[in-house]
Scaffold this active site. Structure first.
Site, PDB file in Angstrom:
ATOM      1  CG  ASN A 212      -8.652 -10.887   8.344  1.00 51.37           C
ATOM      2  OD1 ASN A 212      -7.844 -10.485   9.641  1.00 51.37           O
ATOM      3  ND2 ASN A 212      -7.529 -10.418   7.112  1.00 51.37           N
ATOM      4  CG  ASP A 280      -6.255 -13.958   1.005  1.00 53.10           C
ATOM      5  OD1 ASP A 280      -5.098 -14.186   0.626  1.00 53.10           O
ATOM      6  OD2 ASP A 280      -6.650 -15.433   1.386  1.00 53.10           O
ATOM      7  CE  LYS A 290     -26.128   2.391   3.225  1.00 56.06           C
ATOM      8  NZ  LYS A 290     -27.117   3.156   3.937  1.00 56.06           N
ATOM      9  N   PRO A 308      -2.235  -8.046  -4.629  1.00 55.65           N
ATOM     10  CG  PRO A 308      -0.970  -6.502  -3.786  1.00 55.65           C
ATOM     11  CD  PRO A 308      -2.889  -6.642  -3.778  1.00 55.65           C
ATOM     12  CG  ASP A 309       1.400 -13.672  -1.214  1.00 58.88           C
ATOM     13  OD1 ASP A 309       2.366 -12.886  -0.454  1.00 58.88           O
ATOM     14  OD2 ASP A 309       1.009 -14.562  -1.353  1.00 58.88           O
ATOM     15  CB  ILE A 310       2.156  -8.321   1.397  1.00 64.68           C
ATOM     16  CG1 ILE A 310       1.475  -7.526   1.017  1.00 64.68           C
ATOM     17  CG2 ILE A 310       3.797  -7.725   2.345  1.00 64.68           C
ATOM     18  CD1 ILE A 310       0.699  -6.753   2.347  1.00 64.68           C
ATOM     19  CG  PHE A 328       2.645 -15.967  10.882  1.00 63.39           C
ATOM     20  CD1 PHE A 328       3.829 -15.335  10.504  1.00 63.39           C
ATOM     21  CD2 PHE A 328       2.055 -17.078  12.237  1.00 63.39           C
ATOM     22  CE1 PHE A 328       4.449 -14.807  12.453  1.00 63.39           C
ATOM     23  CE2 PHE A 328       3.062 -16.363  13.359  1.00 63.39           C
ATOM     24  CZ  PHE A 328       3.649 -14.844  13.342  1.00 63.39           C
ATOM     25  CE  LYS A 342      -0.745 -20.841   3.141  1.00 65.80           C
ATOM     26  NZ  LYS A 342      -1.703 -20.990   4.559  1.00 65.80           N
ATOM     27  CE  LYS A 346       1.577 -16.753   0.988  1.00 60.62           C
ATOM     28  NZ  LYS A 346       0.342 -16.224   1.231  1.00 60.62           N
TER      29      LYS A 346
HETATM   30  N1  CTP Z   1      -0.099 -12.872   3.227  1.00 56.84           N
HETATM   31  C1  CTP Z   1       0.804 -11.719   2.460  1.00 56.84           C
HETATM   32  N2  CTP Z   1      -0.394 -10.776   1.339  1.00 56.84           N
HETATM   33  C2  CTP Z   1      -1.399 -12.203   1.142  1.00 56.84           C
HETATM   34  C3  CTP Z   1      -2.214 -12.979   1.436  1.00 56.84           C
HETATM   35  C4  CTP Z   1      -0.923 -13.468   2.694  1.00 56.84           C
HETATM   36  O1  CTP Z   1       1.602 -10.932   2.695  1.00 56.84           O
HETATM   37  N3  CTP Z   1      -2.112 -11.003  -0.147  1.00 56.84           N
HETATM   38  C5  CTP Z   1       0.810 -13.069   3.976  1.00 56.84           C
HETATM   39  C6  CTP Z   1       0.502 -13.392   5.431  1.00 56.84           C
HETATM   40  O2  CTP Z   1       0.739 -12.270   5.977  1.00 56.84           O
HETATM   41  C7  CTP Z   1       1.594 -14.324   6.132  1.00 56.84           C
HETATM   42  C8  CTP Z   1       1.308 -15.787   4.654  1.00 56.84           C
HETATM   43  O3  CTP Z   1       1.386 -15.077   3.660  1.00 56.84           O
HETATM   44  O4  CTP Z   1       2.401 -14.376   6.026  1.00 56.84           O
HETATM   45  C9  CTP Z   1       0.497 -16.726   4.501  1.00 56.84           C
HETATM   46  O5  CTP Z   1      -0.687 -16.183   4.525  1.00 56.84           O
HETATM   47  P1  CTP Z   1      -2.320 -17.243   5.181  1.00 56.84           P
HETATM   48  O6  CTP Z   1      -3.158 -16.262   4.862  1.00 56.84           O
HETATM   49  O7  CTP Z   1      -2.079 -18.245   5.289  1.00 56.84           O
HETATM   50  O8  CTP Z   1      -2.396 -17.597   3.102  1.00 56.84           O
HETATM   51  P2  CTP Z   1      -2.881 -17.473   1.807  1.00 56.84           P
HETATM   52  O9  CTP Z   1      -1.406 -16.335   1.471  1.00 56.84           O
HETATM   53  O10 CTP Z   1      -3.733 -16.400   2.255  1.00 56.84           O
HETATM   54  O11 CTP Z   1      -3.074 -18.981   0.860  1.00 56.84           O
HETATM   55  P3  CTP Z   1      -4.018 -19.744   1.518  1.00 56.84           P
HETATM   56  O12 CTP Z   1      -5.852 -18.217   1.301  1.00 56.84           O
HETATM   57  O13 CTP Z   1      -4.219 -20.230   0.312  1.00 56.84           O
HETATM   58  O14 CTP Z   1      -4.271 -20.252   2.825  1.00 56.84           O
END
Ligand code: CTP
Length: 405
Positions: A212, A280, A290, A308-310, A328, A342, A346
Site C-alpha cells: 500500500n 490485511d 516467478k 494476523p492483526d498486530i 490508528f 474499531k 481490537k
Molecule cells: N493493524 C494491525 N494489523 C493488521 C491490520 C491493522 O496492527 N493486520 C492496525 C493498524 O496499525 C492500525 C489499526 O490496526 O493501528 C487499524 O488499521 P486500519 O487499516 O484502519 O484497519 P483494519 O484493521 O485494516 O480494518 P478495515 O480494513 O476494516 O478498516
C-alpha cells in the site's frame, strides 16, 4: 576558568570561517569554554592566533603533535565537550564524517567522540545540491547529527542559492536550544515503547508483492518524539525510504507476520503504538518461482488469506499486554463511528482516527488531522487541528506523558 558548557569547535575550510569568530565571541560572552580545532583548510581563512585570542584557549591543529598529546590527547579532547560544533562544515569534512575517515585531527576527533555533534554546512550551491553531499547529510542526520543551515542567498563564489553558513545568531540559538533540550527533564525516562510504521509487503512470488502507499512518516515521527521524551523505543518498520530516527532501535521487516513476531520480541513494553498500514491479506500460496503468463491467456486466480492483526493481538496479549496500547483508524467515511467501533473490536486503549480519503492527501503526505478516541463517550473525544505529522507525533507524546503523570 569558564563555568559554562564545553564546546569543541571544529573550523573547516571555507570563506565563511571568519563568521565563526563572531560565534566564538558570543559564546564566550555566555562564559562557554571553547576549545577549537582548526583544519588545514580552515587555517587558510582564519589564523590560529585570532581563534586562540577569542577562545582564550590553545588551538589544536596537528594530530601528531607531541606537545598537544602530552597536554590533552585527541581522544580526551573529543570527549570533554558537551557538544562538538563543526562550523563551517565544508563538503569535504561532511564526506569524511559520513565515511568515517580519520586522516587528520578534526576527523579523528569526530570519529572518536561519544558526544552530540552539530554541523553548520557552508559551500557553493551546486556542491550543496550535489546528490553526494545530500546523501552524506542524510547519513549524518540518521546517525543523530544535528544540522543548522545552510541558508539561501548570495554566496561568496558569486552564485546565488542554498549554501550560506547560517548566521552566527542562528548557530548560537541552535546551540542554546540543543543544550536546553539536553538538560530538560525526560518525562518518559524509564519507559519502553514499541512502534510499528510503514507498509508491509506480502509476496505473491519472488518478484511481485501486495503493498500500500504508506510512507511511514507518521510512525517514524512518533518513534522519534517518544525517544526525545526519554522513552527507550523499538521501531518495527516495513519497507520505507525514510532515514532511521535518531536514538531509536529500528527493526526492519517485510511482511505482517514478520512485523508481529518483531513486535512480540519487543515485549514487554509500557507503550505500544501501531501506526503501520499492515496489509490485511497475503497471498494464500506464495509461489517459489516467478509466475509465468499462461500462453492460452488464462489469468491466475490469486487466492488470499488474512494476515494476523498486530494491534488486536497485542491488545489481548494477557500478561505481556503493554499498559497503554494505541492504534490508528484509517477511514474514508464515517470516520469517528468506524474508529470507535474499531477501538472496541481490537481492544486497544486509544485510537487515533484519521481521514485517509484521497482528497485529504493524508496517506503518504506530510500532514494529518486526528481525533483521539479514548472511550465510548463522544464528549471525551479530542479533536486536534490539522498539522504536520511531526506535530501530531509531539501532541501524542505530550498526551502520553499526561496519561502517565
Ligand atoms: N493493524 C494491525 N494489523 C493488521 C491490520 C491493522 O496492527 N493486520 C492496525 C493498524 O496499525 C492500525 C489499526 O490496526 O493501528 C487499524 O488499521 P486500519 O487499516 O484502519 O484497519 P483494519 O484493521 O485494516 O480494518 P478495515 O480494513 O476494516 O478498516
Amino acid at each position: 576558568m569558564p563555568t559554562g558548557p564545553n564546546i569543541l569547535l571544529i573550523i573547516s575550510g571555507g570563506i565563511a570561517a571568519y563568521k565563526v569568530l563572531e560565534v566564538i565571541r558570543r559564546l564566550r560572552d555566555r562564559d562557554f569554554n571553547i576549545r577549537a580545532i582548526l583544519t588545514k583548510g580552515g587555517a587558510q581563512f582564519v589564523t590560529p592566533l585570532s581563534v586562540s585570542a577569542l577562545t582564550e584557549n590553545k588551538v589544536y591543529q596537528d594530530l601528531f603533535s607531541l606537545t598537544d598529546e602530552a597536554e590533552m590527547g585527541h581522544i580526551r579532547l573529543s570527549r570533554e565537550a558537551d557538544l562538538v560544533l563543526v562550523a563551517p562544515a565544508s563538503a569535504d569534512i561532511l564526506a569524511k564524517m559520513a565515511t568515517g575517515q580519520a586522516g587528520d585531527l578534526a576527523t579523528t576527533a569526530l570519529l572518536a567522540t561519544d558526544k552530540p555533534v552539530m554541523i553548520a554546512p557552508a559551500m557553493n550551491v551546486e556542491m550543496w545540491n550535489h546528490p553526494a553531499t545530500q546523501a552524506n547529510i542524510a547519513t549524518l542526520e540518521s546517525r543523530g547529527v544535528i544540522r543548522v543551515g545552510p541558508s539561501a542567498g548570495d554566496l561568496a563564489c558569486g552564485e546565488v542559492g542554498s549554501g550560506r553558513l547560517a548566521e552566527p545568531a542562528e548557530i548560537i540559538a541552535s546551540v542554546l536550544d540543543f543544550l536546553e533540550a539536553q538538560n530538560a527533564p525526560k518525562p518518559l525516562a524509564g519507559k519502553t515503547a514499541v512502534v510499528t510504521s510503514g507498509p508491509t509487503h506480502e509476496p505473491i512470488d519472488p518478484v511481485r508483492y501486495i503493498a500500500n502507499r504508506s510512507s511511514g512518516k507518521q510512525g517514524h515521527a512518533i518513534a522519534e518524539a517518544l525517544s526525545d521524551a526519554g522513552a527507550a523505543v523499538t521501531l518495527v518498520s516495513g519497507p520505507v525510504t525514510l532515514p532511521d530516527p535518531a536514538g531509536v532501535k529500528v527493526v526492519r521487516v517485510e511482511t505482517a507476520r514478520e512485523m508481529l513476531a518483531s513486535v512480540q520480541d519487543a515485549l514487554p513494553a509500557d507503550i505500544a503504538i501501531c501506526a503501520a498500514a499492515v496489509a490485511d491479506w497475503r497471498s494464500a500460496d506464495e509461489a517459489g518461482q516467478k509466475l509465468k503468463k499462461d500462453r492460452s491467456g488464462e489469468i491466475p486466480d490469486l487466492k488470499l488469506s488474512e494476515n494476523p492483526d498486530i494491534l488486536a493481538t497485542i491488545s489481548k496479549a494477557g500478561p505481556t499486554r503493554p499498559g497503554l496500547v494505541i492504534g490508528f483508524a484509517a477511514e474514508t467515511e464515517n470516520v469517528i463511528d468506524h474508529a470507535r467501533a474499531k477501538r472496541a473490536r481490537k481492544g486497544c486503549d486509544w485510537i487515533l482516527a484519521n481521514d485517509v480519503a484521497p482528497e485529504t492527501g493524508t496517506f503518504g503526505g506530510d500532514d494529518n488531522e486526528i481525533c483521539l478516541i479514548s472511550g465510548d463517550d463522544e464528549n471525551s473525544d479530542e479533536r486536534w487541528e490539522r498539522q504536520s505529522k511531526t506535530g501530531v507525533a509531539r501532541a501524542l507524546s505530550a498526551r502520553i506523558i499526561k496519561h502517565f503523570s
